[in-house]
Write a protein that holds these residues in place. Structure first.
Motif, PDB file in Angstrom:
ATOM      1  N   LEU A 121      -2.618 -37.941  13.641  1.00 45.45           N
ATOM      2  CA  LEU A 121      -2.987 -37.007  14.706  1.00 45.45           C
ATOM      3  C   LEU A 121      -3.758 -37.709  15.815  1.00 45.45           C
ATOM      4  N   THR A 122      -4.582 -38.680  15.445  1.00 41.94           N
ATOM      5  CA  THR A 122      -5.342 -39.436  16.450  1.00 41.94           C
ATOM      6  C   THR A 122      -4.391 -40.189  17.380  1.00 41.94           C
ATOM      7  N   ARG A 123      -3.354 -40.808  16.814  1.00 41.03           N
ATOM      8  CA  ARG A 123      -2.363 -41.503  17.653  1.00 41.03           C
ATOM      9  C   ARG A 123      -1.643 -40.512  18.576  1.00 41.03           C
ATOM     10  N   ARG A 124      -1.307 -39.354  18.025  1.00 37.29           N
ATOM     11  CA  ARG A 124      -0.543 -38.366  18.790  1.00 37.29           C
ATOM     12  C   ARG A 124      -1.379 -37.736  19.907  1.00 37.29           C
ATOM     13  N   HIS A 125      -2.668 -37.524  19.642  1.00 35.64           N
ATOM     14  CA  HIS A 125      -3.515 -36.788  20.591  1.00 35.64           C
ATOM     15  C   HIS A 125      -4.656 -37.648  21.125  1.00 35.64           C
ATOM     16  N   ASP A 126      -4.416 -38.953  21.254  1.00 40.44           N
ATOM     17  CA  ASP A 126      -5.487 -39.858  21.670  1.00 40.44           C
ATOM     18  C   ASP A 126      -6.006 -39.577  23.076  1.00 40.44           C
ATOM     19  N   ASP A 127      -5.249 -38.852  23.872  1.00 40.48           N
ATOM     20  CA  ASP A 127      -5.684 -38.572  25.236  1.00 40.48           C
ATOM     21  C   ASP A 127      -6.162 -37.134  25.425  1.00 40.48           C
ATOM     22  N   ASP A 128      -6.261 -36.377  24.316  1.00 45.83           N
ATOM     23  CA  ASP A 128      -6.638 -34.968  24.405  1.00 45.83           C
ATOM     24  C   ASP A 128      -7.561 -34.609  23.233  1.00 45.83           C
ATOM     25  N   GLU A 129      -8.849 -34.732  23.478  1.00 47.86           N
ATOM     26  CA  GLU A 129      -9.840 -34.521  22.420  1.00 47.86           C
ATOM     27  C   GLU A 129      -9.784 -33.102  21.853  1.00 47.86           C
ATOM     28  N   ALA A 130      -9.566 -32.109  22.705  1.00 49.07           N
ATOM     29  CA  ALA A 130      -9.505 -30.719  22.239  1.00 49.07           C
ATOM     30  C   ALA A 130      -8.303 -30.505  21.318  1.00 49.07           C
ATOM     31  N   ALA A 131      -7.161 -31.060  21.686  1.00 46.98           N
ATOM     32  CA  ALA A 131      -5.959 -30.934  20.850  1.00 46.98           C
ATOM     33  C   ALA A 131      -6.152 -31.655  19.525  1.00 46.98           C
ATOM     34  N   LEU A 132      -6.775 -32.822  19.549  1.00 49.27           N
ATOM     35  CA  LEU A 132      -7.039 -33.559  18.313  1.00 49.27           C
ATOM     36  C   LEU A 132      -7.955 -32.741  17.399  1.00 49.27           C
TER      37      LEU A 132
END
Length: 177
Positions: A121-132
């Motif tokens: 999930l960190t790789r997938r949402h590395d640019d969106d802290e809220a989504a992560l």
């Protein structure tokens, strides 16, 4: 030529378990085997905004889109539909089966530990802290719901320590003769 024993492979699981990756790779393997098919990532079928009142995950919208797309793929000759989605209840599984016009559906349930899911999930949402944060919190909640759903006759694969190729190999061994 190999024959597929199912007309639909529905790959289900909590966020970060590898549904989309498995579906994409399984589609490639079926193509390599010469089995006509198509891959449907249901997340893309529900990607619209705003969400209708009472349907935050756009489930009804996704089912309507899935029905239309599945019909088009089957009319074009697809013998196997590979579908990546989240189905939380037996009722939803039945509604998905109907929308896909499936007569022989294999329900594949992917699981993984939270420790394995976090880096994915960190790789997938590395640019969106809220989504992560949302997906990280959603994983155990959704995994519990799926554990309690009462699904039967499914192929269950723990992806915690498996590479995508190993997951696809297990699914292929179940669906291709």
């Amino acid at each position: 030529m190999p024959i597929a024993t199912f007309d639909t492979v529905l790959i289900n699981g909590s966020v970060g378990t590898g549904k989309t990756t498995a579906a994409d790779r399984l589609g490639g393997e079926l193509e390599r085997c010469g089995i006509p098919g198509a891959v449907i990532d249901v997340d893309w079928l529900r990607r619209s905004w705003p969400a209708p009142p009472g349907d935050p995950f756009r489930t009804t919208f996704a089912l309507e889109n899935m029905q239309a797309i599945a019909s088009n793929f089957r009319r074009a000759g697809a013998r196997v539909l590979v579908v990546a989605t989240v189905v939380e209840t037996l009722d939803q599984l039945q509604r998905n089966t109907a929308a896909l016009a499936s007569t022989r559906l294999l329900h594949v349930r992917l699981t993984a530990t939270s420790d394995a899911v976090l880096p994915r999930l960190t790789r997938r949402h590395d640019d969106d802290e809220a989504a992560l944060r949302w997906h990280t919190q959603r994983h155990p909640e959704l995994a519990r719901a799926l554990d309690q759903a009462g699904f039967t006759d499914e192929l269950r694969i723990d992806t915690t320590h498996k590479q995508p190729a190993e997951v696809v190999e297990e699914i292929l061994a179940t669906i291709v003769v």
